[in-house]
Design a protein around this motif. Structure first.
Motif, short mmCIF file in Angstrom:
data_model
loop_
_atom_site.label_atom_id
_atom_site.label_comp_id
_atom_site.label_asym_id
_atom_site.label_seq_id
_atom_site.Cartn_x
_atom_site.Cartn_y
_atom_site.Cartn_z
N PHE A 176 11.45 -10.64 6.76
CA PHE A 176 12.67 -10.44 7.63
C PHE A 176 12.21 -9.94 9.29
O PHE A 176 12.79 -10.01 10.00
N GLY A 177 10.84 -9.82 9.19
CA GLY A 177 10.24 -9.60 10.50
C GLY A 177 10.67 -8.48 11.17
O GLY A 177 11.16 -7.42 10.68
N ASN A 178 11.57 -8.71 12.31
CA ASN A 178 12.24 -7.62 13.17
C ASN A 178 13.60 -7.54 13.06
O ASN A 178 14.45 -6.82 13.85
N VAL A 179 14.32 -8.27 11.81
CA VAL A 179 15.79 -8.24 11.79
C VAL A 179 16.21 -6.80 11.49
O VAL A 179 15.70 -6.28 10.58
N ARG A 180 17.09 -6.46 12.17
CA ARG A 180 17.82 -4.97 11.75
C ARG A 180 19.21 -5.32 11.11
O ARG A 180 19.51 -4.13 10.49
N HIS A 181 19.99 -6.26 11.55
CA HIS A 181 21.15 -6.31 11.16
C HIS A 181 21.43 -8.01 10.70
O HIS A 181 21.12 -8.82 11.02
#
Length: 232
Positions: A176-181
């Motif tokens: 998901f790398g930098n995914v936050r939401h």
């Protein structure tokens, strides 16, 4: 061609795409109401958005008009809708990447042909991998890509997902790398209780947890638990 303006978004009424039911909802500004209300609660100008199952391009255009995130990338399996999304973006002056593709998790077998069968239906929102028993459909070959590869390419901080039941397995194995939401429309009528449980379990394993911040009815927001607790 008639143009409907709904929540600040201009939609060309192409009868091949916009059925009377959709046109009515657009005119009354009822179309995608939960998303229009929920997304501004957590999407900001600093975000990079990946929309999976971009439909008619309404949500991506709405975000561009009202929030203006850093970037927007749209993925749509239906080739007719992918072309239509580009038309909607052009009409509204939106700069966004649009990909005609089906996304798969890393642990899914990739077909040698690079495509998978996809059933395009009327109405368009019922299009899926499964052959709908009660609707006419056209079988097309949809290009396939890994979700992890798409994430590496566009580096999103927000994922919006509405893929008519495909959410049950999409998040099994993903970087998901930098995914936050992650904001998902849950289609319980397609995936059942076990599918809903599986999706929650997969996202929990990747350190995402349910957040009430923008969750309502079938729209569920997941937030990476490494984020500050004040954002919950």
């Amino acid at each position: 061609m008639e143009i409907i303006t709904s929540r600040g978004v201009q939609i060309p009424v192409d009868p091949a795409v916009i059925q009377p039911k959709v046109a009515k909802k657009l005119r009354k500004e009822f179309y995608e109401t939960p998303e229009a209300v929920g997304l501004p609660r957590f999407v900001t100008q600093k975000d990079r958005v990946l929309e999976i199952g971009a439909g008619i391009g309404f949500i991506s255009t709405y975000l561009a008009a009202h929030i203006a995130p850093q970037s927007i990338t749209c993925v749509e399996a239906n080739p007719v809708l992918a072309d239509y999304i580009r038309r909607v973006h052009e009409l509204n002056g939106v700069t966004a990447e649009v990909h005609n593709a089906v996304l798969l998790p890393d642990n899914a077998d990739m077909p040698r042909s690079g495509t998978v069968p996809f059933h395009v239906t009327e109405p368009f929102w019922s299009s899926s991998f499964e052959n709908p028993k009660d609707l006419p459909s056209t079988l097309v070959d949809a290009p396939v890509r890994r979700l992890s590869a798409m994430i590496r390419e566009c580096d999103p901080t927000v994922i919006i997902c509405d893929i008519e039941g495909g959410e049950a397995s999409l998040f099994e194995e993903v970087d998901f790398g930098n995914v936050r939401h992650i904001y998902v429309e849950v289609h319980r009528r397609y995936i059942g209780a076990n599918g809903v449980r599986k999706m929650f379990h997969d996202l929990h394993r990747h350190d995402f947890a349910y957040s009430p911040r923008a969750s309502e009815s079938t729209q569920v927001l997941f937030m990476r638990i490494s984020e500050e607790q004040s954002d919950w």
